[in-house]
Design an enzyme around this catalytic site. Structure first.
Site, mmCIF file in Angstrom:
data_model
loop_
_atom_site.group_PDB
_atom_site.id
_atom_site.type_symbol
_atom_site.label_atom_id
_atom_site.label_comp_id
_atom_site.label_asym_id
_atom_site.label_seq_id
_atom_site.Cartn_x
_atom_site.Cartn_y
_atom_site.Cartn_z
ATOM 1 N N SER A 21 42.938 1.644 35.379
ATOM 2 C CA SER A 21 41.827 2.189 34.599
ATOM 3 C C SER A 21 41.276 3.435 35.277
ATOM 4 O O SER A 21 41.217 3.513 36.512
ATOM 5 C CB SER A 21 40.712 1.149 34.474
ATOM 6 O OG SER A 21 39.561 1.727 33.880
ATOM 7 N N TYR A 66 35.240 -4.912 37.758
ATOM 8 C CA TYR A 66 36.385 -4.515 36.928
ATOM 9 C C TYR A 66 37.185 -3.406 37.598
ATOM 10 O O TYR A 66 38.423 -3.473 37.671
ATOM 11 C CB TYR A 66 35.896 -4.051 35.558
ATOM 12 C CG TYR A 66 37.014 -3.581 34.655
ATOM 13 C CD1 TYR A 66 37.879 -4.491 34.059
ATOM 14 C CD2 TYR A 66 37.192 -2.225 34.397
ATOM 15 C CE1 TYR A 66 38.903 -4.061 33.230
ATOM 16 C CE2 TYR A 66 38.221 -1.785 33.570
ATOM 17 C CZ TYR A 66 39.068 -2.706 32.986
ATOM 18 O OH TYR A 66 40.086 -2.271 32.175
#
Length: 248
Positions: free
Chosen positions: A144, A157
């Site tokens: 990400s 995350y």
């Protein structure tokens, strides 16, 4: 000299293929001529819809359930791919989860579950991929762009996706001599159901203004890159590709 990459007889396993970016990757690979195994965890109806879309795009597809963090289930997933289609050439590991909260407030049970899916799940899927992907194949993980954005609320995350990036780089080197590429795609904000949920128009406009391209990414933007890495992008290996329109 122009070299045309052939997808004839190539087989792809796509985890998290029932929705979002994974669903679009399934459709794009099918359109390119791959036989696609659509992995899902609990959304059987959505997975069957992905299979229908893949077949409509001209490809062959089946849906197979598996918890990506369960080694026996993932081994069975690969067994099914080999039994039905003769082998595995491409593994796209798009399954993941995201729980947001400031570091000081995040429930540790939620942290454990996210690490189980995002980190252990990547490790388990990549283990099977490393053992089974045929020469000339590719492994594509999902990291990400949040590993660089450093936005409040995303610490857990982003940490899990940082682990994915590191595993990807090391696995590429461990597969020396196998003719199998290993890369990670690190999307920025992408217009999926998961991303759009709970965001008002003002928030979306602010996010869209960040990259020089002045828009939010689409699943097509990411799927196009995955298809390149899965097929003709043979000289791209051991990389994390940040697909975010130039936001960072």
């Amino acid at each position: 000299m122009t070299t045309t990459f052939s997808t004839t007889g190539r087989v792809a396993v796509v985890t998290g293929g029932s929705r979002g970016i994974g669903r679009r990757v399934v459709e794009r690979l099918a359109a390119e001529g791959y036989a696609v195994v659509v992995n899902y965890r609990g959304r059987q109806e959505a997975a069957e819809e992905a299979v229908t879309a893949a077949r409509a795009a001209g490809g062959t597809a089946i849906a197979v359930p598996a918890d990506v963090a369960d080694p026996a289930a993932v081994a069975a997933l690969f067994d099914t791919a080999e039994r039905e289609f003769g082998g595995v050439d491409v593994v796209v590991h798009a399954a993941g989860m995201m729980t947001l909260a400031p570091l000081a407030d995040l429930d540790l049970d939620q942290l454990d579950e996210m690490l189980r899916i995002n980190v252990r799940g990547t490790f388990v899927v990549d283990q099977q991929a490393a053992r089974r992907v045929r020469p000339g194949g590719a492994i594509v993980n999902f990291s990400s762009s949040l590993t660089r954005f450093a936005r409040p609320g995303y610490s857990a995350y982003a940490a899990s996706k940082g682990a994915v990036s590191t595993m990807t780089l090391i696995l590429a080197r461990e597969l020396r001599g196998r003719d199998v590429t290993v890369n990670a795609v690190a999307p920025g904000p992408t217009a999926t159901e998961l991303f759009l949920d709970g965001k008002d128009e003002q928030t979306l406009a602010r996010i869209a203004a960040e990259p020089p391209m002045e828009r939010i990414g689409t699943p097509d933007d990411i799927a196009e890159l995955v298809v390149f890495l899965a097929g003709p992008g043979r000289w791209v290996n051991g990389q994390v590709l940040y697909a975010n329109g130039g936001a960072i």
